[in-house]
Design an enzyme around this catalytic site. Sequence first.
Site, PDB file in Angstrom:
ATOM      1  N   LYS A 172       0.856  -1.180   0.000  1.00 58.52           N
ATOM      2  CA  LYS A 172       0.000   0.000   0.000  1.00 58.52           C
ATOM      3  C   LYS A 172       0.893   1.231   0.000  1.00 58.52           C
ATOM      4  O   LYS A 172       1.823   1.345   0.806  1.00 58.52           O
ATOM      5  CB  LYS A 172      -0.852  -0.021   1.259  1.00 58.52           C
ATOM      6  CG  LYS A 172      -1.592   1.255   1.550  1.00 58.52           C
ATOM      7  CD  LYS A 172      -2.492   1.053   2.739  1.00 58.52           C
ATOM      8  CE  LYS A 172      -3.102   2.338   3.201  1.00 58.52           C
ATOM      9  NZ  LYS A 172      -4.079   2.127   4.255  1.00 58.52           N
TER      10      LYS A 172
HETATM   11  C1  5RP Z   1      -2.002   4.438   8.183  1.00 55.72           C
HETATM   12  C2  5RP Z   1      -2.838   3.575   7.326  1.00 55.72           C
HETATM   13  C3  5RP Z   1      -4.152   4.092   6.906  1.00 55.72           C
HETATM   14  O1  5RP Z   1      -5.034   3.029   6.840  1.00 55.72           O
HETATM   15  C4  5RP Z   1      -3.982   4.772   5.607  1.00 55.72           C
HETATM   16  O2  5RP Z   1      -3.413   5.994   5.776  1.00 55.72           O
HETATM   17  C5  5RP Z   1      -5.241   4.757   4.711  1.00 55.72           C
HETATM   18  O3  5RP Z   1      -6.116   5.643   5.054  1.00 55.72           O
HETATM   19  P1  5RP Z   1      -6.289   7.051   4.349  1.00 55.72           P
HETATM   20  O4  5RP Z   1      -6.985   6.768   3.028  1.00 55.72           O
HETATM   21  O5  5RP Z   1      -7.146   7.780   5.318  1.00 55.72           O
HETATM   22  O6  5RP Z   1      -4.944   7.668   4.122  1.00 55.72           O
HETATM   23  O7  5RP Z   1      -2.477   2.514   6.937  1.00 55.72           O
HETATM   24  O8  5RP Z   1      -0.910   3.768   8.589  1.00 55.72           O
END
Ligand code: 5RP
Length: 263
Positions: A172
């Site tokens: 991610k």
């Molecule tokens: C932080 C994360 C969050 O889940 C991530 O930031 C995703 O959420 P957003 O779309 O609000 O940024 O993994 O460590």
Amino acid sequence: MDWGLKNRLSQIIKPATGRTVMLAVDHGYFLGPTTKLENARQTIAPLVHYADSLMLTRGILRTSVDASANVPIVLRVSGGTSILGKLSNEIITTSIKDAIRLNAVGVALSIFVGSEHEKETLSNLCTLVNEAEEYGIPVLAVTAVGKEMARDARYLSLCCRIAAELGAHMVKTYYCENFEEVVSGCPVPIVVAGGKKIEEKEALQLTYDSIKHGAFGVDMGRNIWQSDYPVAMIQAVREIVHKNTSAQEAYKLFKKLSANRQT
Ligand code: 5RP
């Protein structure tokens, strides 16, 4: 890849489209009761039906999601730090045994490349991959959280590639200019985080651009549940991710659904 691991991955990335809309509701693990996630149960309940999976900690899973909810769980298993301290100094918080007990289809952990605790977080990832693979559980590595490094293609490529090299099954990261370079250097599927709340129109454009340049989907939080119309927003995001709808058409759908007072 063994059958169990493939099966779990297929519960995250939907085989019908090869894409995914993950709903991230893990923010409290370092932000506390952040805006619109103060009562996680209330926030999550209307959205569960539209999410391909939920990404969250075991504490919020146990307290705020019904065990009968038919939604795959990607369990955040790193943490132990807060925005008041050194964010990057995370540990593995949750055992694989507990992830299995909670019927998780995947586990997620942050790495902080370029930070003071780079080595420890990469070592956490290696430990987690070694343990999770014993049981066929895929690992999602979360990259580039925090403000320490510029989120450009060069840095994100470095983070994503390292995560994949160390065995993460999915990564991610954030969308950036020249995102296709990040994708082409990473041999495992990438999902994009939404980041801080922006206008719905812009968040849908970000979703569209991410998909267009090779992301397998989103793992989005604030831009869904901090919207005044979160159910409309997640449906609009789904249209882009699973149906290749343009950002403009998805925004029209958002406006239509929100005008119908869908929350
Ligand atoms: C932080 C994360 C969050 O889940 C991530 O930031 C995703 O959420 P957003 O779309 O609000 O940024 O993994 O460590």
